[in-house]
Design an enzyme around this catalytic site. Structure first.
Site, PDB file in Angstrom:
ATOM      1  CG  HIS A 212       7.982  18.783  20.260  1.00 24.65           C
ATOM      2  ND1 HIS A 212       7.823  17.777  19.315  1.00 24.65           N
ATOM      3  CD2 HIS A 212       8.881  19.653  19.715  1.00 24.65           C
ATOM      4  CE1 HIS A 212       8.594  18.016  18.274  1.00 24.65           C
ATOM      5  NE2 HIS A 212       9.230  19.157  18.477  1.00 24.65           N
TER       6      HIS A 212
ATOM      7  CG  ASP B 295       8.915  21.332  13.019  1.00 25.89           C
ATOM      8  OD1 ASP B 295       8.920  21.866  14.133  1.00 25.89           O
ATOM      9  OD2 ASP B 295       9.693  20.407  12.716  1.00 25.89           O
TER      10      ASP B 295
ATOM     11  CG  HIS C 185      11.225  15.612  11.608  1.00 27.26           C
ATOM     12  ND1 HIS C 185      12.446  16.109  11.987  1.00 27.26           N
ATOM     13  CD2 HIS C 185      10.305  16.482  12.086  1.00 27.26           C
ATOM     14  CE1 HIS C 185      12.280  17.226  12.678  1.00 27.26           C
ATOM     15  NE2 HIS C 185      10.981  17.477  12.747  1.00 27.26           N
TER      16      HIS C 185
ATOM     17  CG  ASP D 198      11.288  16.797  16.572  1.00 24.99           C
ATOM     18  OD1 ASP D 198      11.173  16.133  15.526  1.00 24.99           O
ATOM     19  OD2 ASP D 198      11.298  18.036  16.588  1.00 24.99           O
TER      20      ASP D 198
ATOM     21  CG  HIS E 208      13.222  17.700  21.012  1.00 21.02           C
ATOM     22  ND1 HIS E 208      14.259  17.651  20.106  1.00 21.02           N
ATOM     23  CD2 HIS E 208      12.355  18.639  20.526  1.00 21.02           C
ATOM     24  CE1 HIS E 208      14.037  18.512  19.137  1.00 21.02           C
ATOM     25  NE2 HIS E 208      12.889  19.132  19.362  1.00 21.02           N
TER      26      HIS E 208
END
EC number: 3.1.26.11
Length: 302
Positions: free
Chosen positions: A63, A67, A262, A204, A137
């Site tokens: 996505h 980051d 992460h 995520d 997400h």
């Protein structure tokens, strides 16, 4: 022997720290080099890890949060600077096309690399080895499953007993059956099924069906582990997994090994073992804590 391993280029989440760079993961799988989520600094991290841009054959972006994608601009320019001769396919959510275009042409450079954009708009196989699924997400996000096709493992004792030797072995693998001393020998007579190895990348997301499908029977599952269990309400609010949920995902999917990564900057680097301990409450397999520049081999075949 072919090299199959994960090179961790970065393991931070929203903010890099003194110990963790933004995301970046290079899967080395035989002749494939699959770069996942190149965050800011990925180009330099590859140098630090002793890896070359020429190794990259695919780029997979889950996505377009910074980051996970700000390093894409530098990586794409490096492919051209190094004059990488082969095609590089780049996968990303179709809804983020404007961000892909901005990153690809963020500055002036001589574009020589053959980068092929592959925008994603639906779950399912992309080609014979790559499958994608939507994750849960705050913006469109896709996870990835890289799978080797199933094959067969030859049995030396059976080959010898039936007189199959030398070039006859490869001929049998190619044709499926051959004649040996007047007898028909089929591939099934001298081999057993060999499941292909599977790598899954889930980043995520809240717990969801897409994450479970991607992780199903994975040999190595990389799962985000942004928060500890005490902050699970915060994790849900921002669309993330806790370490314990990552462990539950691996257990429910039947994964063999789990890589936690992460990590939020709110947790001290020295307390990272807490993530493993929480995941282990749900998952009994081997758990790796992602460390920048670490190399994690894929487990041996099932």
């Amino acid at each position: 022997m072919s090299q199959r391993e994960l090179v961790v280029l970065g393991s931070a989440s929203q903010t890099p720290t003194r110990h963790r760079n933004h995301n970046g993961y290079l899967l080395r799988f035989d002749r494939e080099g699959v770069l996942f989520d190149p965050g800011e600094g990925t180009q330099r991290q590859m140098i630090q890890a002793g890896r070359s841009a020429t190794e990259i054959t695919r780029i997979c972006v889950t996505h377009f949060h910074g980051d996970h994608s700000l390093g894409l601009a530098g990586v794409l320019q490096r492919l051209s600077l190094d004059n990488v001769p082969h095609e590089i396919r780049c996968y990303y959510p179709e809804s983020g096309q404007v961000y892909f275009d901005r990153l690809r042409y963020s500055t002036s450079y001589h574009e020589r690399a053959n980068v092929v954009p592959v925008p994603l708009a639906a779950d399912g196989p992309v080609d014979s080895s790559l499958t994608v699924a939507a994750l849960d997400h705050r913006i469109d996000c896709y996870g990835y499953r890289f799978a080797e096709p199933d094959g067969r493992r030859m049995l030396p004792d059976r080959l010898a007993a039936l007189g199959v030797r030398g070039p006859m072995v490869s001929e049998l693998q190619r044709l499926g059956a051959i004649e040996v001393d007047g007898r028909r020998v089929a591939l099934e007579d001298v081999s057993v099924p060999r499941p292909g190895q599977v790598f899954a990348f889930v980043m995520d997301t809240r717990m969801c069906a897409g994450a479970l499908e991607l992780a199903r029977d994975a040999d190595l599952l990389v799962a985000e582990s942004t928060f500890v269990d005490a902050d699970r309400e915060l994790a849900w609010r921002y669309g993330h997994l806790t370490s314990r949920e990552a462990g539950r995902l691996a257990a429910e999917a039947g994964a063999r090994e789990l890589v936690l990564t992460h990590f939020s900057q709110r947790y001290p680097y020295e307390e990272a073992e807490r993530f493993r301990e929480e995941a282990a409450k749900e998952f009994s397999g081997e758990i790796h804590l992602a460390v920048d520049l670490a190399v994690i081999p894929l487990p041996s075949r099932r």
